[in-house]
Enzyme design. Sequence first.
Site, PDB file in Angstrom:
ATOM      1  N   PHE A 122       0.863  -1.186   0.000  1.00 31.93           N
ATOM      2  CA  PHE A 122       0.000   0.000   0.000  1.00 31.93           C
ATOM      3  C   PHE A 122       0.893   1.226   0.000  1.00 31.93           C
ATOM      4  CE2 PHE A 122      -2.296   3.087   2.789  1.00 31.93           C
ATOM      5  CZ  PHE A 122      -3.532   3.157   2.157  1.00 31.93           C
ATOM      6  N   GLU A 126       4.584   9.728   1.344  1.00 31.02           N
ATOM      7  CA  GLU A 126       5.614  10.283   0.454  1.00 31.02           C
ATOM      8  C   GLU A 126       6.633  11.052   1.308  1.00 31.02           C
ATOM      9  OE1 GLU A 126       3.666  12.680  -2.493  1.00 31.02           O
ATOM     10  OE2 GLU A 126       2.631  10.943  -3.367  1.00 31.02           O
ATOM     11  N   GLY A 130       3.255  12.721   5.051  1.00 36.36           N
ATOM     12  CA  GLY A 130       3.145  11.594   5.979  1.00 36.36           C
ATOM     13  C   GLY A 130       1.806  11.664   6.691  1.00 36.36           C
ATOM     14  N   ILE A 156       7.500   2.007   2.317  1.00 38.06           N
ATOM     15  CA  ILE A 156       6.399   1.136   1.909  1.00 38.06           C
ATOM     16  C   ILE A 156       6.688  -0.311   2.336  1.00 38.06           C
ATOM     17  CG2 ILE A 156       4.975   0.362  -0.040  1.00 38.06           C
ATOM     18  CD1 ILE A 156       4.824   3.447   0.802  1.00 38.06           C
ATOM     19  N   ILE A 340      11.902  -5.128  34.567  1.00 40.24           N
ATOM     20  CA  ILE A 340      11.798  -6.338  35.390  1.00 40.24           C
ATOM     21  C   ILE A 340      12.991  -7.259  35.123  1.00 40.24           C
ATOM     22  CG2 ILE A 340      10.416  -8.455  35.692  1.00 40.24           C
ATOM     23  CD1 ILE A 340       7.916  -6.579  35.267  1.00 40.24           C
ATOM     24  N   GLY A 343      19.413  -5.582  34.112  1.00 39.69           N
ATOM     25  CA  GLY A 343      20.440  -5.446  33.071  1.00 39.69           C
ATOM     26  C   GLY A 343      20.230  -6.424  31.924  1.00 39.69           C
ATOM     27  N   GLU A 366       0.333   3.581  10.124  1.00 44.27           N
ATOM     28  CA  GLU A 366      -1.134   3.561  10.004  1.00 44.27           C
ATOM     29  C   GLU A 366      -1.752   4.675  10.875  1.00 44.27           C
ATOM     30  OE1 GLU A 366      -3.123  -0.116   9.375  1.00 44.27           O
ATOM     31  OE2 GLU A 366      -1.349  -1.050   8.494  1.00 44.27           O
ATOM     32  N   SER A 369       0.129   8.211  16.977  1.00 45.40           N
ATOM     33  CA  SER A 369      -0.768   8.388  18.129  1.00 45.40           C
ATOM     34  C   SER A 369      -1.456   9.746  18.079  1.00 45.40           C
ATOM     35  CB  SER A 369       0.019   8.263  19.432  1.00 45.40           C
ATOM     36  OG  SER A 369       0.421   6.928  19.608  1.00 45.40           O
TER      37      SER A 369
HETATM   38  C1  LIG Z   1       8.472   0.740   9.146  1.00 51.15           C
HETATM   39  C2  LIG Z   1       7.425   1.604   8.499  1.00 51.15           C
HETATM   40  C3  LIG Z   1       6.503   1.023   7.640  1.00 51.15           C
HETATM   41  C4  LIG Z   1       5.575   1.826   6.967  1.00 51.15           C
HETATM   42  N1  LIG Z   1       4.731   1.250   6.061  1.00 51.15           N
HETATM   43  C5  LIG Z   1       3.968   2.060   5.263  1.00 51.15           C
HETATM   44  C6  LIG Z   1       3.211   1.507   4.184  1.00 51.15           C
HETATM   45  O1  LIG Z   1       3.204   0.308   3.958  1.00 51.15           O
HETATM   46  N2  LIG Z   1       2.530   2.364   3.381  1.00 51.15           N
HETATM   47  C7  LIG Z   1       2.510   3.703   3.592  1.00 51.15           C
HETATM   48  O2  LIG Z   1       1.868   4.419   2.812  1.00 51.15           O
HETATM   49  N3  LIG Z   1       3.200   4.267   4.632  1.00 51.15           N
HETATM   50  C8  LIG Z   1       3.926   3.465   5.462  1.00 51.15           C
HETATM   51  N4  LIG Z   1       4.670   4.006   6.496  1.00 51.15           N
HETATM   52  C9  LIG Z   1       4.630   5.445   6.702  1.00 51.15           C
HETATM   53  C10 LIG Z   1       3.911   5.823   7.988  1.00 51.15           C
HETATM   54  O3  LIG Z   1       2.531   5.611   7.865  1.00 51.15           O
HETATM   55  C11 LIG Z   1       4.284   7.301   8.299  1.00 51.15           C
HETATM   56  O4  LIG Z   1       5.658   7.303   8.665  1.00 51.15           O
HETATM   57  C12 LIG Z   1       3.421   7.891   9.392  1.00 51.15           C
HETATM   58  O5  LIG Z   1       2.096   8.058   8.961  1.00 51.15           O
HETATM   59  C13 LIG Z   1       3.940   9.238   9.889  1.00 51.15           C
HETATM   60  O6  LIG Z   1       4.258  10.098   8.835  1.00 51.15           O
HETATM   61  P1  LIG Z   1       5.692  10.810   8.815  1.00 51.15           P
HETATM   62  O7  LIG Z   1       6.712   9.737   9.002  1.00 51.15           O
HETATM   63  O8  LIG Z   1       5.802  11.647   7.602  1.00 51.15           O
HETATM   64  O9  LIG Z   1       5.730  11.702  10.104  1.00 51.15           O
HETATM   65  P2  LIG Z   1       5.161  13.268  10.256  1.00 51.15           P
HETATM   66  O10 LIG Z   1       3.851  13.317   9.609  1.00 51.15           O
HETATM   67  O11 LIG Z   1       6.266  14.113   9.723  1.00 51.15           O
HETATM   68  O12 LIG Z   1       5.031  13.352  11.769  1.00 51.15           O
HETATM   69  C14 LIG Z   1       6.100  13.748  12.659  1.00 51.15           C
HETATM   70  C15 LIG Z   1       5.484  14.030  14.034  1.00 51.15           C
HETATM   71  O13 LIG Z   1       4.552  15.119  13.940  1.00 51.15           O
HETATM   72  C16 LIG Z   1       3.304  14.719  14.472  1.00 51.15           C
HETATM   73  N5  LIG Z   1       2.225  15.433  13.772  1.00 51.15           N
HETATM   74  C17 LIG Z   1       2.032  15.567  12.441  1.00 51.15           C
HETATM   75  N6  LIG Z   1       0.920  16.272  12.194  1.00 51.15           N
HETATM   76  C18 LIG Z   1       0.387  16.599  13.382  1.00 51.15           C
HETATM   77  C19 LIG Z   1      -0.770  17.316  13.792  1.00 51.15           C
HETATM   78  N7  LIG Z   1      -1.639  17.819  12.917  1.00 51.15           N
HETATM   79  N8  LIG Z   1      -0.988  17.474  15.123  1.00 51.15           N
HETATM   80  C20 LIG Z   1      -0.146  16.932  16.032  1.00 51.15           C
HETATM   81  N9  LIG Z   1       0.963  16.238  15.709  1.00 51.15           N
HETATM   82  C21 LIG Z   1       1.215  16.065  14.403  1.00 51.15           C
HETATM   83  C22 LIG Z   1       3.242  13.223  14.258  1.00 51.15           C
HETATM   84  O14 LIG Z   1       2.318  12.598  15.116  1.00 51.15           O
HETATM   85  C23 LIG Z   1       4.681  12.843  14.576  1.00 51.15           C
HETATM   86  O15 LIG Z   1       4.842  12.761  15.957  1.00 51.15           O
HETATM   87  C24 LIG Z   1       5.549   3.219   7.206  1.00 51.15           C
HETATM   88  C25 LIG Z   1       6.477   3.785   8.113  1.00 51.15           C
HETATM   89  C26 LIG Z   1       7.411   2.999   8.737  1.00 51.15           C
HETATM   90  C27 LIG Z   1       8.405   3.647   9.668  1.00 51.15           C
END
Ligand SMILES: Cc1cc2nc3c(=O)[nH]c(=O)nc-3n(C[C@H](O)[C@H](O)[C@H](O)COP(=O)(O)OP(=O)(O)OC[C@H]3O[C@@H](n4cnc5c(N)ncnc54)[C@H](O)[C@@H]3O)c2cc1C
Length: 386
Positions: A122, A126, A130, A156, A340, A343, A366, A369
């Site tokens: 999926f 980009e 994110g 991805i 728990i 070390g 996905e 938080s």
């Molecule tokens: C191992 C892994 C597997 C993944 N697999 C997929 C996949 O299969 N397909 C896919 O499409 N994506 C995938 N992702 C991408 C993933 O869904 C994104 O990394 C994630 O949604 C966060 O986006 P970002 O990394 O750009 O972080 P950012 O959007 O840059 O977020 C950085 C911080 O800002 C916070 N933040 C952003 N906006 C707000 C807001 N409005 N209010 C408060 N806080 C905010 C976020 O919570 C976070 O703490 C994957 C990521 C990883 C690491």
Amino acid sequence: MIRDRQALDAILDTVRRFVREQLVPREAEVAETDEIPAEITAEMRRLGLYGMTIPEEYGGLGMTAEEEMLVAFELGQTSPAFRSLIGTNNGIGSQGILIDGTEEQRRTWLPRLAGGEVVGSFALTEPDAGSDAAALTTTAVRDGTGYVLNGTKRYITNAPQAHLFTVMARTDPEVAGAGGISAFLVPADTPGVSIGPRERKMGQQGSHVADVVFHDAAVPAANMIGGPEMEGRGFATAMKVLDRGRLHIAAVSVGVAERLIRESVAHAVARRQFGARIADHQLIQAMLADSRAEAYAARTMVLDAARLRDDGERVTWQASAAKYFATEMVGRVADRAVQIHGGAGYIADYPVERFYRDVRLFRLYEGTSQIQQLIIAREMLREHEA
Ligand SMILES: Cc1cc2nc3c(=O)[nH]c(=O)nc-3n(C[C@H](O)[C@H](O)[C@H](O)COP(=O)(O)OP(=O)(O)OC[C@H]3O[C@@H](n4cnc5c(N)ncnc54)[C@H](O)[C@@H]3O)c2cc1C
């Protein structure tokens, strides 16, 4: 909803034995080599695990949400990388086709996804989109009888193994945000599609993520999910897909928490300090009790949301609440498990060190938080204003 208790119990028993006898013993090897052995992949196919959520008429097990969550609790009892292997076919890599695809798209792809011959992935995120996924800039430009895609997708899951990508791309550059986005089915062997190197990650070795790059990648118009009338509705498809995915991640978090609690109890009983088992010290007991209470709360939330979903209710806030609570919960449980173990919890010979790193991802993908908090609050305000 459980369709047939006896049949489900048989599946749960098989999965439990598979996890205990074949997966747990190979956790360290997978973490070391960053590869899941071929015989394990083959066994997952044989057990039908790639197609748990795909309806029986398309060759899957057709599980209800409640049944799927009960299996996910079991799969969570081992390294999350094993679950990740089948995760995209059951979730984000197949649900778009199932929910919004045309009948022809379903018949073409779902049986092969269910059997695991095709790995689905999926591609929404980009480099510059994110959490704000609707800001994506990958384009799909109409050209004759099809569309030409250009852009880069980041992180991805299963991209290096994938045969089929569900790709969100902008078909209408005039419409900013969600409205200009459509969803496409793009086979990995399409000329112009290339996969970046595997990312080196904090945890979950054995599960691979990479960039997917589209450079003048042409697909027929028939590859738009749901056909031409779905133009501009791809973002809505992506959000529906993530709704179910979130519950699944919550369920896996519960499974991992239960495993960590077992590891913690076993260690607390075996280890002696100050002339007694550390399990007899009440501050250790408090940590064990907090972990169990929280894992139980998360399990209950997941099952409640799954049952509501099976009853046909919209569970957007419940899925977000379950994902938010369960993934934060397993972070706390993993932290206590390390504590728990003392070390030893910091030493790679013990599974808790690995799980501590593995579970960190659940709070990020996905929807982070913070994004779950925003969804829950948005739904609360919507209810208030209705
Ligand atoms: C191992 C892994 C597997 C993944 N697999 C997929 C996949 O299969 N397909 C896919 O499409 N994506 C995938 N992702 C991408 C993933 O869904 C994104 O990394 C994630 O949604 C966060 O986006 P970002 O990394 O750009 O972080 P950012 O959007 O840059 O977020 C950085 C911080 O800002 C916070 N933040 C952003 N906006 C707000 C807001 N409005 N209010 C408060 N806080 C905010 C976020 O919570 C976070 O703490 C994957 C990521 C990883 C690491």
